[in-house]
Structures are given as C-alpha cells and as structure tokens.
Write a protein that holds these residues in place. Structure first.
Motif, PDB file in Angstrom:
ATOM      1  N   ILE A 146       0.870  -1.177   0.000  1.00  0.00           N
ATOM      2  CA  ILE A 146       0.000   0.000   0.000  1.00  0.00           C
ATOM      3  C   ILE A 146       0.907   1.226   0.000  1.00  0.00           C
ATOM      4  CG2 ILE A 146      -1.689   1.323   1.325  1.00  0.00           C
ATOM      5  CD1 ILE A 146      -2.640  -1.367   2.512  1.00  0.00           C
ATOM      6  N   ILE A 147       0.643   2.144  -0.901  1.00  0.00           N
ATOM      7  CA  ILE A 147       1.470   3.347  -1.021  1.00  0.00           C
ATOM      8  C   ILE A 147       0.855   4.473  -0.189  1.00  0.00           C
ATOM      9  CG2 ILE A 147       2.368   5.098  -2.598  1.00  0.00           C
ATOM     10  CD1 ILE A 147       2.283   2.931  -4.795  1.00  0.00           C
ATOM     11  N   ILE A 148       1.658   5.014   0.726  1.00  0.00           N
ATOM     12  CA  ILE A 148       1.232   6.110   1.602  1.00  0.00           C
ATOM     13  C   ILE A 148       1.988   7.378   1.224  1.00  0.00           C
ATOM     14  CG2 ILE A 148       1.100   6.956   3.977  1.00  0.00           C
ATOM     15  CD1 ILE A 148      -0.666   4.623   3.735  1.00  0.00           C
ATOM     16  N   GLU A 149       1.249   8.478   1.075  1.00  0.00           N
ATOM     17  CA  GLU A 149       1.861   9.791   0.854  1.00  0.00           C
ATOM     18  C   GLU A 149       1.173  10.808   1.742  1.00  0.00           C
ATOM     19  OE1 GLU A 149       1.588  10.760  -3.226  1.00  0.00           O
ATOM     20  OE2 GLU A 149       3.205   9.426  -3.863  1.00  0.00           O
ATOM     21  N   MET A 180      -2.104  -4.021   5.813  1.00  0.00           N
ATOM     22  CA  MET A 180      -2.864  -2.921   6.421  1.00  0.00           C
ATOM     23  C   MET A 180      -2.397  -2.666   7.844  1.00  0.00           C
ATOM     24  SD  MET A 180      -6.758  -3.185   4.914  1.00  0.00           S
ATOM     25  CE  MET A 180      -7.010  -4.959   5.008  1.00  0.00           C
ATOM     26  N   ILE A 181      -2.033  -3.725   8.572  1.00  0.00           N
ATOM     27  CA  ILE A 181      -1.451  -3.538   9.904  1.00  0.00           C
ATOM     28  C   ILE A 181      -0.153  -2.725   9.799  1.00  0.00           C
ATOM     29  CG2 ILE A 181      -0.360  -4.734  11.840  1.00  0.00           C
ATOM     30  CD1 ILE A 181      -2.319  -7.047  11.375  1.00  0.00           C
ATOM     31  N   ARG A 182       0.637  -3.023   8.772  1.00  0.00           N
ATOM     32  CA  ARG A 182       1.906  -2.307   8.580  1.00  0.00           C
ATOM     33  C   ARG A 182       1.703  -0.813   8.430  1.00  0.00           C
ATOM     34  NH1 ARG A 182       4.976   0.029   4.856  1.00  0.00           N
ATOM     35  NH2 ARG A 182       3.451  -0.308   3.194  1.00  0.00           N
ATOM     36  N   VAL A 183       0.602  -0.405   7.781  1.00  0.00           N
ATOM     37  CA  VAL A 183       0.379   1.025   7.572  1.00  0.00           C
ATOM     38  C   VAL A 183      -0.472   1.629   8.694  1.00  0.00           C
ATOM     39  CG1 VAL A 183       0.633   0.803   5.083  1.00  0.00           C
ATOM     40  CG2 VAL A 183      -1.670   0.711   6.090  1.00  0.00           C
ATOM     41  N   GLY A 184      -0.680   0.869   9.780  1.00  0.00           N
ATOM     42  CA  GLY A 184      -1.292   1.454  10.962  1.00  0.00           C
ATOM     43  C   GLY A 184      -2.682   0.983  11.323  1.00  0.00           C
ATOM     44  N   ALA A 185      -3.246   0.046  10.587  1.00  0.00           N
ATOM     45  CA  ALA A 185      -4.621  -0.383  10.848  1.00  0.00           C
ATOM     46  C   ALA A 185      -4.724  -1.209  12.126  1.00  0.00           C
ATOM     47  CB  ALA A 185      -5.147  -1.194   9.673  1.00  0.00           C
ATOM     48  N   ALA A 186      -5.810  -0.988  12.847  1.00  0.00           N
ATOM     49  CA  ALA A 186      -6.129  -1.820  14.009  1.00  0.00           C
ATOM     50  C   ALA A 186      -6.875  -3.061  13.532  1.00  0.00           C
ATOM     51  CB  ALA A 186      -6.992  -1.040  14.988  1.00  0.00           C
ATOM     52  N   VAL A 205      -9.343  -5.932   9.845  1.00  0.00           N
ATOM     53  CA  VAL A 205      -9.121  -4.534  10.216  1.00  0.00           C
ATOM     54  C   VAL A 205     -10.420  -3.909  10.700  1.00  0.00           C
ATOM     55  CG1 VAL A 205      -7.174  -4.281   8.655  1.00  0.00           C
ATOM     56  CG2 VAL A 205      -9.464  -3.719   7.834  1.00  0.00           C
ATOM     57  N   VAL A 206     -10.278  -2.973  11.610  1.00  0.00           N
ATOM     58  CA  VAL A 206     -11.431  -2.277  12.177  1.00  0.00           C
ATOM     59  C   VAL A 206     -11.827  -1.121  11.261  1.00  0.00           C
ATOM     60  CG1 VAL A 206     -12.287  -0.978  14.162  1.00  0.00           C
ATOM     61  CG2 VAL A 206     -10.694  -2.891  14.505  1.00  0.00           C
ATOM     62  N   CYS A 207     -13.132  -1.042  10.965  1.00  0.00           N
ATOM     63  CA  CYS A 207     -13.643   0.018  10.081  1.00  0.00           C
ATOM     64  C   CYS A 207     -14.752   0.796  10.776  1.00  0.00           C
ATOM     65  CB  CYS A 207     -14.191  -0.577   8.787  1.00  0.00           C
ATOM     66  SG  CYS A 207     -12.973  -1.461   7.799  1.00  0.00           S
ATOM     67  N   ASP A 208     -14.994   2.013  10.285  1.00  0.00           N
ATOM     68  CA  ASP A 208     -16.110   2.797  10.810  1.00  0.00           C
ATOM     69  C   ASP A 208     -17.355   2.545   9.973  1.00  0.00           C
ATOM     70  OD1 ASP A 208     -15.825   4.264   8.471  1.00  0.00           O
ATOM     71  OD2 ASP A 208     -15.217   6.127   9.453  1.00  0.00           O
ATOM     72  N   GLU A 209     -18.385   3.339  10.187  1.00  0.00           N
ATOM     73  CA  GLU A 209     -19.656   3.115   9.500  1.00  0.00           C
ATOM     74  C   GLU A 209     -19.620   3.500   8.021  1.00  0.00           C
ATOM     75  OE1 GLU A 209     -20.222   7.101  11.723  1.00  0.00           O
ATOM     76  OE2 GLU A 209     -19.006   5.267  11.858  1.00  0.00           O
ATOM     77  N   TYR A 210     -18.497   4.028   7.544  1.00  0.00           N
ATOM     78  CA  TYR A 210     -18.327   4.310   6.123  1.00  0.00           C
ATOM     79  C   TYR A 210     -17.326   3.355   5.478  1.00  0.00           C
ATOM     80  CZ  TYR A 210     -20.736   8.523   7.577  1.00  0.00           C
ATOM     81  OH  TYR A 210     -21.658   9.385   8.109  1.00  0.00           O
ATOM     82  N   ALA A 211     -16.978   2.288   6.209  1.00  0.00           N
ATOM     83  CA  ALA A 211     -16.027   1.262   5.753  1.00  0.00           C
ATOM     84  C   ALA A 211     -14.608   1.797   5.664  1.00  0.00           C
ATOM     85  CB  ALA A 211     -16.457   0.655   4.419  1.00  0.00           C
ATOM     86  N   ARG A 212     -14.331   2.929   6.307  1.00  0.00           N
ATOM     87  CA  ARG A 212     -12.976   3.466   6.347  1.00  0.00           C
ATOM     88  C   ARG A 212     -12.162   2.709   7.398  1.00  0.00           C
ATOM     89  NH1 ARG A 212     -14.134   9.807   7.176  1.00  0.00           N
ATOM     90  NH2 ARG A 212     -15.361   8.869   8.869  1.00  0.00           N
ATOM     91  N   VAL A 213     -10.934   2.379   7.065  1.00  0.00           N
ATOM     92  CA  VAL A 213     -10.079   1.634   7.988  1.00  0.00           C
ATOM     93  C   VAL A 213      -9.567   2.578   9.077  1.00  0.00           C
ATOM     94  CG1 VAL A 213      -7.984   0.249   8.202  1.00  0.00           C
ATOM     95  CG2 VAL A 213      -9.445   0.008   6.180  1.00  0.00           C
TER      96      VAL A 213
END
Length: 563
Positions: free
Chosen positions: A240-243, A307-313, A503-511
């Motif tokens: 996953i590319i993060i900027e 996704m864990i690597r980029v900070g996801a719970a 991964v944990v998401c909110d009600e908009y499916a955002r990680v």
C-alpha cells in the motif's frame, strides 16, 4: 509525490463479494475503477459458496408479504449481539445501523444494474426465536445464470462448489436444498423431474446454467465488464502506497514486474481472510487448521498484515465462519470437504465428544457449532467429535453425497472413516469411547425423543432447527431416536468457509487506527475486515450480505455520492 505507472479513481484489491459492487458504484458515478485479483480466477470464496446475502427488510420480503422493518432487524441484532463491546468494534451500533439502512439500498442498486436477484422462500434466521428474528428469513440470492453469457471470461470465473449431482445439476440453490427430501415428498419429486427436464433443455440449447455464488458473481462480472471496469487477474498487490499520511495507491505486478497504480479517491481492500495461512491461524485462532477450510485458495491474509503495517487496528481475529465437515475418503487433498451440519441436525443423529457425551445442540448456527466444538476441546477432547446415527438415518437421509437408502461405499468402512456396529457398545469400542457412557448418552437422547423435548440443549425449538431437520417427518422434524441397528459413527471437525475478523472500520467502511482515527483513502470490506456481526452469525449470508453492503457504502463515500 510518487510517480505511478497508471492511475484510476478507485482501486479495488480482490474480487470477492463487495469488490464488483463497489466498482459498479464508481462507474455509475462516472469514475474509473480497477479490480486487482491475485489469483487467476475471479469471484473469491463468494463464488464457491451458496452466494446468499442476509439483507433485512429487503424488497423481496415486501413483495412476498413477509413482515420486516429496520426497527425489527435492529431489535434482532441488538438482542443477538448485545451492547457495544470494546473487543468487538466491528459490530458497533453505528455500523449495525448503517448496515441495516444501506443493505436494502444496495440490493435496489444491483437491480438497477440489471442484476437479477430473488429470495429463498423459507430460510429462517439462525436465532429466529429471539425478539426481531424472522422465521421466514431475510436471504437474497441471484437467479440462475448462463455462464456462456460471459464469453471469453467464462473460464476465468472461479468454479462453484454448490452443484447438484447429475442429472439434477441445473437445480437452483433452493431446489438443491429441497432434493434431500425427495424420498418423503411428492412435491419434491416433481421438483426433481422439473430440474432434470431443465437440464435436458439446457443441453439442447447450449446453455451452461449455474446457481449459488457463481450465479451471483457471474452476473456481477458481466455487469462490470459491460460498464468497462478494468478487471485483472494474476495481479497480486504487495504494498500500500502512503503519501502525506494518506493511501494513494498500491504496488501490484504486471508482466512479472512491479507496477504502481495510483488511486485518486481511495483503495478498497476486499482481499479475503487468512484461512490458508497456518502461521496466522496459530497466532490468532490456535487449534484450527488450514486443512479444514473450503475457502478460496487466495485467502492467505497478507493484505491484512499489509494494512497492519500502515497502521490499521485489527479485531475479532479469532472468529471464523464455521463449517462442520469431515475428511471422508477421497477428500483428504480436496478443497471441498463433505458438510455435516444437516447430518447431525436430522432425526436419528446426535454429536458426541471423545468421551461419548453430547455437549451442545446439533441444530442452529454453524458458527456456534464449530466454536462450541473448539471450546469443548479445551476441557474434553472434542476435535474430532463423532456423529452418531442409526439405520433409520441411513435409510432416510443423505450423508457425504450418499443418497438415502443407497449402499454404503465399502471404502468408508475399510478406511475406518465410518464405524459400524450392531450395538451402541460395540460402536463405542471402535471409537475408544467408554461403552457405558455412550450407551447412557444415546438412552438419554432416546428419552428426549419419546417426550419430543430436548431437555439438555433444546434442539428442535427453533424454526431453523426444523428447517435443518426433516419438515416432512410427522413425529418431529428434529428429534428422532437412535434405536435401530446397525449403528454408525463418523468424525466431524470444526471446519470453516472464512475467517471473520480483520481490520477495524467505521460506519463508512474506512479503515481505522488503534486510536480510532481514520487512515485516509483506505477502505475495507469482506473477510479482511472485522465483521459487523461480531461473534455471531445472524442468518444465511451474514458474511456476503455485509460485504456487498460495505463495498457499496465505501464506494459511495469515496465518490461522494449523496445519500
């Protein structure tokens, strides 16, 4: 800013339940979308499954006069799942309410895209006796689909495991489930005749009809291709590319080389769970085995770890969608094991642990069944447990593909997979179980059958138990004595069709990160996300229905489609 080899508005990783729904949303919003599937086949575990979606208050229920409402469904989920729990963030009240609100809208959107759907006329919720539960059921499925309509893409759709044996191979999902009762119902016999005639006509007209998950995902693939979604196979994602703290794209592969794809509006992960990753199983779900799963071979978990690597719970990682099964002769190396849920739920059959004791209801949710087996195994050896049945069972019901009344394959007995004896005590000796204990267990069960009341575990008291059993049996659909020799036993293991955490998401499916903040540009649905069903399974399709819904929600949010 990183240089990309190409850029799309939305990048979808994986081609499971929610993927193609999300891509279609983007196309209807005038946005570009690409689906990156790491295997050579499209459709994921959804394609292999029955393709059932659990959708409360769906339009087909309304058309059939089946009562439901968002409030009724919310009461059911709230009763089943309880209050919000910090260790089950996937099932937060905000997510539950969003799911219940958006799921029927998702179905209507699919219909607007020409996806032909219908409902199973009677498939009760798994806890239909709870407040808000539905005895008629909330299931939505795709209508049969002619795979030839996919043209050159036909061989690229993952084959389904939900196929009736010939000559009934053109049966719908509902017909397949009814055929097991052919011996007891003239209506089902007529259904069988209709299915055979349909097969003859299909052969004459050159159709290749399919049902279940292949029908659902086949129809979705057809719609995506029509709307010019870029669908790619053999396109594994490695990074996953993060900027500037936001997800801006992914690294995949093209022509054997790394290929960077940018995502203007976001990346949706629908990359499956980790059923085929023993290392992750040992970490999160100890005591389970990759040898037990029937999930798609792409279910290997690396995107959860990325996704864990980029900070996801992550949360709920120990949970699985259970599928009680057995490794019968010939299925040892197969990715499809005989299902055993309806076996021990039928009359004249029970489940016992390795001490010969019955320890839970054989009806109800397969997730609860398999979880119960693993929990029992912590104190009493219970993996495998044993299905115990008698001659009445063998004469009336199917097991591992054997039709009622048919001869038992000799290999079953010669291999030792199936045990057979003229007495319960003799059966116990073959299982290395104390004969008096197993005899006492069977006698107690037979006493319950005489009273038509399971005093230990209340089997038969839910509409779903009746559905799993034999609704044509007058005495009881669920309870039947084990009293006619010879007696039989087969081992049963707590298999699965997918993992249920991620991964944990909110009600908009955002990680989300562990602190609850959003990782901008990253969405997730399906088995790589922590399920909105928490640690329970509300009814048939409680993984596919939410996955489709969260794909729908994620794409609408990313594309800023008005509610």
């Amino acid at each position: 800013m990183s240089a990309f080899d190409e850029t799309f508005d939305f990048v979808v990783v994986g081609s499971g339940a929610g993927s193609m729904c999300a891509a279609l949303i983007m196309r209807t919003a005038g946005k570009s979308a690409v689906i990156l599937e790491k295997t050579s086949l499209i459709g994921g575990s959804t394609c292999r499954s029955g393709g059932v979606m659990w959708i409360p208050n769906n339009p087909f229920m309304k058309a059939a006069g089946v009562p439901d409402s968002p409030e009724q469904a919310a009461t059911y989920l709230d009763t089943l799942l309880g209050d919000e729990k910090p260790d089950v963030p996937g099932a937060s009240r905000a997510r539950r309410r969003q799911f219940l609100e958006q799921a029927p809208r998702m179905v209507q959107f699919l219909q607007s895209q020409g996806i032909k759907l219908t409902r199973i006329s009677h498939w009760p919720d798994y806890y239909d006796n709870l407040p808000g539960g539905s005895q008629r059921g909330r299931t939505v499925i795709a209508k049969q689909f002619d795979l030839n309509e996919l043209g050159p893409w036909k061989p690229r759709l993952r084959p389904t495991t939900i196929v009736a044996p010939k000559p009934a191979h053109t049966a719908t999902l509902e017909e397949m489930m009814s055929l097991q009762h052919m011996k007891h119902s003239w209506a089902v016999k007529f259904t069988a005749v209709r299915v055979v005639l349909r097969g003859i006509i299909a052969n004459i007209t050159g159709k290749h009809l399919t049902a279940g998950g292949a029908a659902l995902q086949g129809r979705m693939l057809q719609a995506c291709l029509r709307e010019e979604v870029d669908v790619r196979t053999d396109a594994a994602v490695s990074e996953i590319i993060i900027e500037d703290g936001a997800v801006k794209g992914v690294v995949t592969v093209k022509d054997g080389k790394p290929w960077r794809i940018g995502a203007r509006l976001g990346v949706l992960m629908d990359a499956g769970g980790f059923t085929h990753n023993q290392r992750m199983r040992d970490q999160y779900a100890p005591g389970t085995s990759v040898k037990w799963t029937i999930a798609s071979p792409g279910d290997t978990g690396e995107m959860i770890e990325e996704m864990i690597r980029v900070g996801a719970a992550v949360a709920q990682m120990e949970e699985r969608v259970g599928f009680q099964s057995s490794i019968s002769p010939g299925s040892e190396d197969s990715d499809m094991k005989p299902g055993m849920q309806s076996v021990t739920a039928k009359p004249h059959a029970i489940l016992v642990d390795q001490s010969g004791v019955r320890y839970m209801t054989e009806g109800g949710s397969y997730m609860a069944y398999c979880s119960g087996m693993l929990e029992r195994n912590k104190t009493v050896p219970a993996v495998p447990s044993y299905g115990i049945m008698d001659a009445q069972y063998m004469a009336n019901y199917m097991i591992a593909g054997k039709m009622p009344g048919a001869d038992i394959p000799q290999i079953w007995l010669e291999s030792g997979w199936m045990k057979k004896s003229d007495t319960i005590e003799g059966l116990a000796q073959q299982l290395n179980v104390d004969p008096s204990t197993l005899k006492s267990t069977v006698d107690r069960w037979n006493g319950f059958c005489a009273k038509n009341l399971d005093e230990d575990f209340h089997r038969g008291e839910k509409a779903y138990d009746v559905w799993l059993g034999d609704p044509y049996r007058k005495e009881s659909a669920s309870l039947g004595p084990i009293s006619v020799a010879p007696y039989y036993a087969v081992p049963i293991i707590p298999g699965d069709v997918s993992t249920f955490g991620g991964v944990v998401c909110d009600e908009y499916a955002r990680v989300l990160r562990a602190d609850g903040s959003v990782i901008p540009g990253l969405y997730a649905c399906g088995a790589c996300s922590a399920s909105v069903m928490g640690r329970a399974y509300a009814g048939a399709g409680s993984s596919i229905g939410p996955s489709y819904t969260w794909g729908f929600v994620a794409a609408r949010h990313a594309a800023k489609v008005a509610a």
